[in-house]
Design a protein around this motif. Structure first.
Motif, PDB file in Angstrom:
ATOM      1  N   LEU A   1      11.448  14.241  -0.811  1.00 38.43           N
ATOM      2  CA  LEU A   1      10.446  13.303  -0.301  1.00 38.43           C
ATOM      3  C   LEU A   1       9.195  13.329  -1.176  1.00 38.43           C
ATOM      4  CD1 LEU A   1       9.894  11.271   1.940  1.00 38.43           C
ATOM      5  CD2 LEU A   1       8.987  13.135   3.318  1.00 38.43           C
ATOM      6  N   THR A   2       8.780  14.502  -1.610  1.00 40.02           N
ATOM      7  CA  THR A   2       7.613  14.624  -2.499  1.00 40.02           C
ATOM      8  C   THR A   2       7.864  13.904  -3.818  1.00 40.02           C
ATOM      9  OG1 THR A   2       7.013  16.739  -1.503  1.00 40.02           O
ATOM     10  CG2 THR A   2       6.100  16.264  -3.678  1.00 40.02           C
ATOM     11  N   GLU A   3       9.043  14.094  -4.399  1.00 38.65           N
ATOM     12  CA  GLU A   3       9.380  13.415  -5.654  1.00 38.65           C
ATOM     13  C   GLU A   3       9.388  11.903  -5.474  1.00 38.65           C
ATOM     14  OE1 GLU A   3       9.775  14.594  -8.798  1.00 38.65           O
ATOM     15  OE2 GLU A   3       9.112  16.495  -7.974  1.00 38.65           O
ATOM     16  N   ALA A   4       9.957  11.430  -4.377  1.00 40.77           N
ATOM     17  CA  ALA A   4       9.994   9.985  -4.121  1.00 40.77           C
ATOM     18  C   ALA A   4       8.583   9.427  -3.945  1.00 40.77           C
ATOM     19  CB  ALA A   4      10.840   9.697  -2.880  1.00 40.77           C
ATOM     20  N   ARG A   5       7.715  10.176  -3.294  1.00 42.27           N
ATOM     21  CA  ARG A   5       6.315   9.740  -3.140  1.00 42.27           C
ATOM     22  C   ARG A   5       5.621   9.657  -4.500  1.00 42.27           C
ATOM     23  NH1 ARG A   5       5.157  13.594   1.910  1.00 42.27           N
ATOM     24  NH2 ARG A   5       5.796  12.176   3.560  1.00 42.27           N
ATOM     25  N   MET A   6       5.907  10.617  -5.380  1.00 43.73           N
ATOM     26  CA  MET A   6       5.308  10.594  -6.714  1.00 43.73           C
ATOM     27  C   MET A   6       5.804   9.390  -7.512  1.00 43.73           C
ATOM     28  SD  MET A   6       5.268  14.705  -7.566  1.00 43.73           S
ATOM     29  CE  MET A   6       5.394  14.427  -9.294  1.00 43.73           C
ATOM     30  N   ILE A   7       7.070   9.076  -7.388  1.00 39.57           N
ATOM     31  CA  ILE A   7       7.614   7.893  -8.067  1.00 39.57           C
ATOM     32  C   ILE A   7       6.939   6.643  -7.529  1.00 39.57           C
ATOM     33  CG2 ILE A   7       9.675   6.452  -8.316  1.00 39.57           C
ATOM     34  CD1 ILE A   7      11.287   9.113  -8.359  1.00 39.57           C
ATOM     35  N   SER A   8       6.816   6.557  -6.210  1.00 39.85           N
ATOM     36  CA  SER A   8       6.191   5.396  -5.585  1.00 39.85           C
ATOM     37  C   SER A   8       4.731   5.265  -6.004  1.00 39.85           C
ATOM     38  CB  SER A   8       6.293   5.515  -4.064  1.00 39.85           C
ATOM     39  OG  SER A   8       5.743   4.395  -3.432  1.00 39.85           O
ATOM     40  N   ALA A   9       4.038   6.394  -6.127  1.00 35.43           N
ATOM     41  CA  ALA A   9       2.625   6.369  -6.523  1.00 35.43           C
ATOM     42  C   ALA A   9       2.452   5.982  -7.995  1.00 35.43           C
ATOM     43  CB  ALA A   9       1.990   7.732  -6.274  1.00 35.43           C
ATOM     44  N   GLY A  10       3.514   6.062  -8.771  1.00 38.70           N
ATOM     45  CA  GLY A  10       3.444   5.729 -10.179  1.00 38.70           C
ATOM     46  C   GLY A  10       3.339   4.236 -10.467  1.00 38.70           C
ATOM     47  N   TYR A  11       3.614   3.414  -9.474  1.00 43.31           N
ATOM     48  CA  TYR A  11       3.500   1.969  -9.665  1.00 43.31           C
ATOM     49  C   TYR A  11       2.049   1.544  -9.519  1.00 43.31           C
ATOM     50  CZ  TYR A  11       8.559   1.714  -9.333  1.00 43.31           C
ATOM     51  OH  TYR A  11       9.893   1.878  -9.554  1.00 43.31           O
ATOM     52  N   ARG A  12       1.682   0.537 -10.264  1.00 45.40           N
ATOM     53  CA  ARG A  12       0.308   0.044 -10.200  1.00 45.40           C
ATOM     54  C   ARG A  12      -0.022  -0.440  -8.789  1.00 45.40           C
ATOM     55  NH1 ARG A  12      -0.837  -4.738 -13.745  1.00 45.40           N
ATOM     56  NH2 ARG A  12       1.191  -4.179 -14.513  1.00 45.40           N
ATOM     57  N   THR A  13       0.920  -1.126  -8.173  1.00 45.13           N
ATOM     58  CA  THR A  13       0.729  -1.577  -6.791  1.00 45.13           C
ATOM     59  C   THR A  13       1.891  -1.064  -5.952  1.00 45.13           C
ATOM     60  OG1 THR A  13       1.891  -3.654  -7.232  1.00 45.13           O
ATOM     61  CG2 THR A  13      -0.508  -3.677  -7.443  1.00 45.13           C
ATOM     62  N   PRO A  14       1.620  -0.539  -4.764  1.00 40.62           N
ATOM     63  CA  PRO A  14       2.697   0.030  -3.954  1.00 40.62           C
ATOM     64  C   PRO A  14       3.608  -1.019  -3.317  1.00 40.62           C
ATOM     65  CG  PRO A  14       0.611   0.187  -2.794  1.00 40.62           C
ATOM     66  CD  PRO A  14       0.311  -0.365  -4.158  1.00 40.62           C
TER      67      PRO A  14
ATOM     68  N   ILE B   1      10.728  -4.754  -8.219  1.00 40.92           N
ATOM     69  CA  ILE B   1      10.996  -5.017  -6.800  1.00 40.92           C
ATOM     70  C   ILE B   1      12.210  -4.214  -6.352  1.00 40.92           C
ATOM     71  CG2 ILE B   1      11.818  -6.761  -5.168  1.00 40.92           C
ATOM     72  CD1 ILE B   1      10.023  -8.794  -6.677  1.00 40.92           C
ATOM     73  N   GLY B   2      13.274  -4.239  -7.156  1.00 40.78           N
ATOM     74  CA  GLY B   2      14.475  -3.476  -6.818  1.00 40.78           C
ATOM     75  C   GLY B   2      14.216  -1.983  -6.774  1.00 40.78           C
ATOM     76  N   GLU B   3      13.482  -1.484  -7.756  1.00 43.14           N
ATOM     77  CA  GLU B   3      13.166  -0.053  -7.794  1.00 43.14           C
ATOM     78  C   GLU B   3      12.351   0.347  -6.570  1.00 43.14           C
ATOM     79  OE1 GLU B   3      11.091   0.403 -11.467  1.00 43.14           O
ATOM     80  OE2 GLU B   3      12.913   0.557 -12.653  1.00 43.14           O
ATOM     81  N   LYS B   4      11.342  -0.451  -6.223  1.00 41.28           N
ATOM     82  CA  LYS B   4      10.498  -0.127  -5.067  1.00 41.28           C
ATOM     83  C   LYS B   4      11.313  -0.139  -3.779  1.00 41.28           C
ATOM     84  CE  LYS B   4       6.223  -1.829  -7.130  1.00 41.28           C
ATOM     85  NZ  LYS B   4       5.196  -2.880  -7.093  1.00 41.28           N
ATOM     86  N   GLN B   5      12.278  -1.067  -3.673  1.00 42.25           N
ATOM     87  CA  GLN B   5      13.120  -1.121  -2.482  1.00 42.25           C
ATOM     88  C   GLN B   5      14.007   0.116  -2.391  1.00 42.25           C
ATOM     89  OE1 GLN B   5      15.025  -4.909  -3.079  1.00 42.25           O
ATOM     90  NE2 GLN B   5      13.493  -6.012  -1.876  1.00 42.25           N
TER      91      GLN B   5
ATOM     92  N   SER C   1       2.473  -8.432  -5.691  1.00 36.97           N
ATOM     93  CA  SER C   1       2.072  -8.848  -7.037  1.00 36.97           C
ATOM     94  C   SER C   1       3.299  -9.182  -7.890  1.00 36.97           C
ATOM     95  CB  SER C   1       1.228  -7.779  -7.714  1.00 36.97           C
ATOM     96  OG  SER C   1       1.963  -6.586  -7.837  1.00 36.97           O
ATOM     97  N   ASP C   2       4.389  -8.455  -7.684  1.00 39.95           N
ATOM     98  CA  ASP C   2       5.618  -8.757  -8.420  1.00 39.95           C
ATOM     99  C   ASP C   2       6.197 -10.107  -7.990  1.00 39.95           C
ATOM    100  OD1 ASP C   2       5.630  -6.336  -9.888  1.00 39.95           O
ATOM    101  OD2 ASP C   2       6.386  -5.294  -8.131  1.00 39.95           O
ATOM    102  N   ARG C   3       6.128 -10.387  -6.706  1.00 39.03           N
ATOM    103  CA  ARG C   3       6.621 -11.690  -6.217  1.00 39.03           C
ATOM    104  C   ARG C   3       5.755 -12.835  -6.750  1.00 39.03           C
ATOM    105  NH1 ARG C   3      10.641 -10.572  -3.037  1.00 39.03           N
ATOM    106  NH2 ARG C   3      10.666  -8.692  -1.815  1.00 39.03           N
ATOM    107  N   PHE C   4       4.466 -12.565  -6.926  1.00 37.97           N
ATOM    108  CA  PHE C   4       3.585 -13.577  -7.511  1.00 37.97           C
ATOM    109  C   PHE C   4       4.018 -13.882  -8.947  1.00 37.97           C
ATOM    110  CE2 PHE C   4      -0.148 -14.737 -10.020  1.00 37.97           C
ATOM    111  CZ  PHE C   4      -0.543 -15.890  -9.347  1.00 37.97           C
TER     112      PHE C   4
END
Length: 137
Positions: free
Chosen positions: A21-34, A60-64, A38-41
């Motif tokens: 869970l900690t690793e996944a949170r770090m990956i998620s925090a690595g994106y400019r926007t959570p 979008i796929g990675e964030k999902q 903005s990607d859909r825009f």
């Protein structure tokens, strides 16, 4: 030596899930926007380049995937912590099986991105949001 018949202790499983869970949170925090707004825009913006749209689709796929993974880990952690879940305590291993199914589906993501790009390109450059329902048009 790993012995398949030897069960993992609940404390060991809890700690490993916390690390995941900690690793996944770090990956998620690595994106400019959570979020994916903005990607859909970028996908809907007619002035965005094709590489920018492909990158947005991939993000979008990675964030999902990361979000789904974190939800699965949290669901798996809940019974260990003694928190009741919607499914109750029926099959505690189902969440782990779901995580592995998510991991196994990752290799198909680039193919889906290429297919989406091909559909977009052959559809007179009328970009379609992958989550948007065609009946809304």
């Amino acid at each position: 030596v790993f012995e398949g018949k030897k069960p993992i202790s609940e404390m060991n499983e809890y700690e490993i899930l916390q690390l995941l869970l900690t690793e996944a949170r770090m990956i998620s925090a690595g994106y400019r926007t959570p979020d994916t707004d903005s990607d859909r825009f970028v996908l809907k913006d007619m002035e965005s380049s094709v590489p920018a749209k492909l990158a947005a689709l991939l993000r979008i796929g990675e964030k999902q995937v990361v979000s789904s993974f974190m939800d699965t880990v949290r669901t798996r952690l809940a019974p260990i912590r003694g928190i009741p879940t919607k499914k109750g305590m029926e099959n505690q291993n189902q969440e782990i099986l779901d995580m592995f199914e998510t991991f196994e589906s990752l290799p198909s993501v680039p193919g889906k991105a290429i297919k989406s790009f091909t559909n977009w390109w052959t559809d007179e450059n009328n970009w379609k949001d992958p989550d948007e329902d065609d009946s809304n048009r």
